[in-house]
Design a protein around this motif. Structure first.
Motif, short mmCIF file in Angstrom:
data_model
loop_
_atom_site.label_atom_id
_atom_site.label_comp_id
_atom_site.label_asym_id
_atom_site.label_seq_id
_atom_site.Cartn_x
_atom_site.Cartn_y
_atom_site.Cartn_z
N VAL A 193 5.68 -3.47 5.47
CA VAL A 193 4.65 -2.48 5.12
C VAL A 193 4.09 -2.85 3.75
O VAL A 193 4.85 -3.07 2.79
CB VAL A 193 5.25 -1.06 5.11
N ARG A 194 2.77 -2.93 3.69
CA ARG A 194 2.07 -3.26 2.44
C ARG A 194 1.07 -2.16 2.13
O ARG A 194 0.30 -1.75 2.99
CB ARG A 194 1.35 -4.59 2.53
N GLN A 195 1.07 -1.72 0.88
CA GLN A 195 0.09 -0.76 0.39
C GLN A 195 -0.71 -1.40 -0.73
O GLN A 195 -0.14 -1.88 -1.71
CB GLN A 195 0.74 0.53 -0.10
N GLU A 196 -2.05 -1.41 -0.57
CA GLU A 196 -2.94 -2.00 -1.57
C GLU A 196 -3.28 -0.97 -2.63
O GLU A 196 -3.59 0.19 -2.32
CB GLU A 196 -4.22 -2.51 -0.90
N LEU A 197 -3.21 -1.39 -3.89
CA LEU A 197 -3.54 -0.53 -5.02
C LEU A 197 -4.82 -1.03 -5.68
O LEU A 197 -5.01 -2.25 -5.82
CB LEU A 197 -2.40 -0.50 -6.04
N SER B 68 -1.66 -8.68 -9.24
CA SER B 68 -2.38 -9.95 -9.28
C SER B 68 -2.99 -10.14 -10.66
O SER B 68 -3.67 -9.24 -11.18
CB SER B 68 -3.47 -9.97 -8.21
N ALA B 69 -2.75 -11.31 -11.24
CA ALA B 69 -3.31 -11.59 -12.56
C ALA B 69 -4.79 -11.94 -12.49
O ALA B 69 -5.48 -11.88 -13.51
CB ALA B 69 -2.53 -12.73 -13.22
N ALA B 70 -5.29 -12.29 -11.32
CA ALA B 70 -6.69 -12.70 -11.22
C ALA B 70 -7.65 -11.52 -11.29
O ALA B 70 -8.62 -11.54 -12.04
CB ALA B 70 -6.91 -13.49 -9.92
N ASN B 71 -7.39 -10.48 -10.50
CA ASN B 71 -8.32 -9.36 -10.45
C ASN B 71 -7.70 -8.03 -10.84
O ASN B 71 -8.39 -7.00 -10.83
CB ASN B 71 -8.90 -9.22 -9.04
N GLY B 72 -6.43 -7.99 -11.18
CA GLY B 72 -5.80 -6.77 -11.65
C GLY B 72 -5.39 -5.80 -10.56
O GLY B 72 -4.96 -4.69 -10.87
N THR B 73 -5.51 -6.18 -9.29
CA THR B 73 -5.10 -5.30 -8.21
C THR B 73 -3.58 -5.38 -8.03
O THR B 73 -2.93 -6.34 -8.46
CB THR B 73 -5.79 -5.68 -6.90
N VAL C 224 -18.67 -4.37 2.12
CA VAL C 224 -17.41 -3.99 1.48
C VAL C 224 -17.21 -4.87 0.26
O VAL C 224 -17.17 -6.11 0.38
CB VAL C 224 -16.23 -4.11 2.45
N ASP C 225 -17.09 -4.25 -0.91
CA ASP C 225 -16.85 -5.00 -2.14
C ASP C 225 -15.38 -5.39 -2.22
O ASP C 225 -14.49 -4.54 -2.10
CB ASP C 225 -17.23 -4.15 -3.35
N VAL C 226 -15.15 -6.68 -2.45
CA VAL C 226 -13.80 -7.21 -2.51
C VAL C 226 -13.42 -7.39 -3.98
O VAL C 226 -14.14 -8.07 -4.73
CB VAL C 226 -13.70 -8.56 -1.76
N PRO C 227 -12.32 -6.81 -4.44
CA PRO C 227 -11.93 -6.96 -5.86
C PRO C 227 -11.45 -8.37 -6.16
O PRO C 227 -11.06 -9.12 -5.28
CB PRO C 227 -10.81 -5.93 -6.03
#
Length: 486
Positions: free
Chosen positions: A143-147, A165-170, A483-486
Motif C-alpha cells: 500500500v502506497r500513499q502519495e503526499l 523525494s529530494a527532487a520535487n519535495g513530494t 494533470v500537473d505532475v510534481p
C-alpha cells in the motif's frame, strides 16, 4: 447466322451470366451437417421390406424432393422455401456491425483487493485507509500513499515507512501487508499542520506483492476549517462608478448652458442693446418721445420709428449647437466606456473554450484529484520514472478511468500524452503498457458503462527529464483533462 442475331445471342448470354452471379449469394450455404449427409456413405444393403416401403402423400419425396440414403429428407436451409425461393428472415439477435441501441458493455470483474480513503476529522491533515481482501485466501500487498510537496508526516500506523523525494519535495508512505482472507485492514496517517484554509489531497493505492501492478486506488481531500474573514470588496475605478459618470454629465450640461448665456450677453453688448431692451442716450441731451432733440432747437416732431427687421426664422446660436453636441457626445462616450468595462469585468478568464471542434469542457488539476471531461473521469494517483534500456526512461502513471456515459466507450493510446518541460510530448508506449498490464491491451477493450478501471500507463521519454503534465482524453474531439505532475 446473321451478324445481328449473333450479337443478340452474345448479349443474352452475358445478361444471363450476370443473373446467375447475382443469385449465388442467395443460395443456402452448405453446413457441415448437410455436407455430411450429402456425402456418399457405405451402408449395408437395404432389406426388402425397407425397399418396398411405399411413399405416401405426406412422406418425404412425395413432392419430388430427392430422398437421401436411409429415407431421410435433406435439411432445408433457413430462409429457403421448399420450392427453392429465398424468403427474407429477420434475425432475432443483431449481427456484429449492425446498428443497435446503446450497448453498456460487459463490466470487468471486481478486483480482489479494494481500497477506500477518508479524511480524518482532526484539526490537522489526517487520513484513514481501509484495505479489503475479498478472496478466500491471504494476499501479500503493498500500500502506497502519495503526499503533496511540502507535506510531512507526524504519525503513521504500525509498519508504515515514510520517505521523501529530494527532487520535487513530494513524500510517500509505504506499507507491506499480508491480508487475511475476507478481512479489512485499517491504516492511519497524520500530517503536519498547514496554513489556514488549505486543502491537502493524498491518494492511496494497493499493489501486488512486488508493487508493480495496482489492485485498486482511492483518494481523499482534507479540508481545513474555513476562517471567517471580513469581506473586502475591491473598489471599482473612478471612471466605472455610475455616480461619478452622472456627475460628470451634469457638469458638462451646466458648462454648456453657462457658455451659451455668456455668449448671448456678449453679443448684445457688442450690438449696443442693453439687456433691458431700451436704447442708450447721450449725456446732456434732452429726451423726448421718440429720441433726443435735434441740434438748433425748433419744433420737435416725433421721429418715425426705425423699421424693424423682417420677421424671419431665427437660427439657434452656433455656440448653443456646439455645446449641446459636445454634451451629447460626452454622454455617449461615457456610457460606452461604462458598458464596455462592465462586459470586460464579467469575462471569466479561467473558463476553457468549448467552441469549434472540441466537445465538452477541459479541466486541470493535480495528482489525486478526479477530473471529468466529455465521457470519462480520469484520476492520476501516482507517477514514477525509472531508468529504461538505452537512453530512454519509462515513466509509469497509475490512472483510474471511469465511464460516465450509458454506453461502452473505446479510448486510444495515441491520444494519451505526457508533456516534457521543454514543450515536447510523447504518447503512450503501447507495448510497454501491454506488458505492465500482464499482456492485456487496455485500449483494445472498451470500458463498460459506469465501469471503473485502475491501470498503469507507460510513457517512454528520452533523457533525464520527467513529465510535468499528463493529458488524457476519451476521444479525438474530446477536450480532455490535464494533470500537473510534481
Amino acid at each position: 447466322m446473321p451478324a445481328s442475331r449473333r450479337h443478340h445471342r452474345a448479349l443474352a448470354v452475358f445478361v444471363n451470366g450476370l443473373g446467375v452471379l447475382a443469385a449465388v449469394p442467395a443460395l443456402p450455404t452448405a453446413t457441415p451437417a448437410t455436407r455430411a449427409e450429402a456425402a456418399p456413405t457405405v451402408s449395408a444393403p437395404a432389406s426388402p421390406a425397407a425397399a418396398a416401403t411405399p411413399i405416401g402423400p405426406g412422406a418425404p419425396g412425395a413432392t419430388g424432393e430427392p430422398v437421401a440414403a436411409g429415407g431421410h429428407a435433406p435439411p432445408v436451409a433457413p430462409g429457403v422455401a421448399a420450392s427453392g425461393a429465398v424468403i427474407p428472415v429477420t434475425p432475432a439477435v443483431p449481427a456484429p456491425g449492425m446498428a443497435t441501441t446503446a450497448n453498456p458493455g460487459a463490466p470487468r470483474p471486481a478486483p480482489p483487493v479494494t481500497v477506500t480513503v477518508a479524511p480524518a476529522g482532526t484539526p490537522v491533515p489526517g487520513y484513514r485507509i481501509r484495505v479489503r481482501n475479498d478472496t478466500t485466501g491471504p494476499l501479500d500487498t503493498t500500500v502506497r500513499q502519495e503526499l503533496p510537496a511540502g507535506a510531512s508526516t507526524t504519525a503513521v500506523s504500525a509498519g508504515g515507512r515514510a520517505t521523501r523525494s529530494a527532487a520535487n519535495g513530494t513524500g510517500e508512505v509505504t506499507w507491506r501487508l499480508r491480508l487475511p482472507a475476507r478481512s479489512t485492514t485499517t491504516l492511519d496517517t497524520a500530517l503536519a499542520a498547514t496554513a489556514p484554509g488549505t486543502s491537502v489531497t493524498a491518494p492511496a493505492c494497493a499493489y501486488t506483492g512486488d508493487g508493480s501492478r495496482p489492485y485498486d486506488c482511492a483518494t481523499a481531500t482534507w479540508q481545513a476549517a474555513p476562517v471567517p474573514a471580513a469581506k473586502v470588496e475591491e473598489a471599482a475605478p473612478v471612471w466605472r462608478r455610475p455616480p461619478i459618470l452622472a456627475a460628470a454629465l451634469a457638469v458638462l450640461l451646466v458648462l454648456a448652458a453657462g457658455g451659451i448665456w455668456w455668449w448671448q450677453r456678449a453679443r448684445r453688448r457688442r450690438s449696443g442693446v442693453e439687456p433691458t431692451g431700451t436704447a442708450p442716450t447721450a449725456a446732456g441731451s434732452p429726451t423726448y418721445a421718440g429720441g433726443a432733440a435735434p441740434p438748433g432747437g425748433g419744433t420737435v416732431y416725433p421721429r418715425p420709428a426705425a423699421p424693424g427687421r423682417s420677421g424671419g426664422r431665427r437660427r439657434p446660436p452656433v455656440l448653443l449647437i456646439v455645446g449641446v453636441t459636445l454634451a451629447i457626445l460626452g454622454g455617449v462616450v461615457l456610457a460606452a466606456v461604462w458598458t464596455a468595462s462592465q462586459r470586460v469585468a464579467a469575462i471569466d478568464t479561467t473558463k476553457q473554450p468549448t467552441s469549434g471542434a472540441w466537445t465538452g469542457q477541459s479541466a486541470t488539476g493535480s495528482v489525486g484529484v478526479p477530473l471529468r471531461e466529455n465521457a470519462f473521469e480520469f484520476t492520476v494517483y501516482r507517477v514514477t520514472c525509472e531508468t529504461a534500456g538505452g537512453t530512454g526512461r519509462q515513466c509509469k502513471a497509475t490512472v483510474g478511468v471511469r465511464n460516465l456515459t450509458p454506453e461502452q466507450q473505446t479510448w486510444h493510446g495515441q491520444l494519451q500524452r505526457a508533456y516534457l518541460p521543454g514543450g515536447n510530448w510523447v504518447s503512450t508506449d503501447e507495448p510497454a503498457t501491454r506488458l505492465a498490464n500482464l499482456g492485456r491491451d487496455v485500449f483494445a477493450q472498451p470500458v463498460a458503462a459506469g465501469n471503473r478501471e485502475v491501470l498503469p500507463l507507460v510513457f517512454t521519454v528520452n533523457g533525464a527529464q520527467k513529465p510535468k503534465q499528463l493529458e488524457l482524453r476519451s476521444g479525438v474531439f474530446s477536450a480532455g483533462v490535464r494533470v500537473d505532475v510534481p
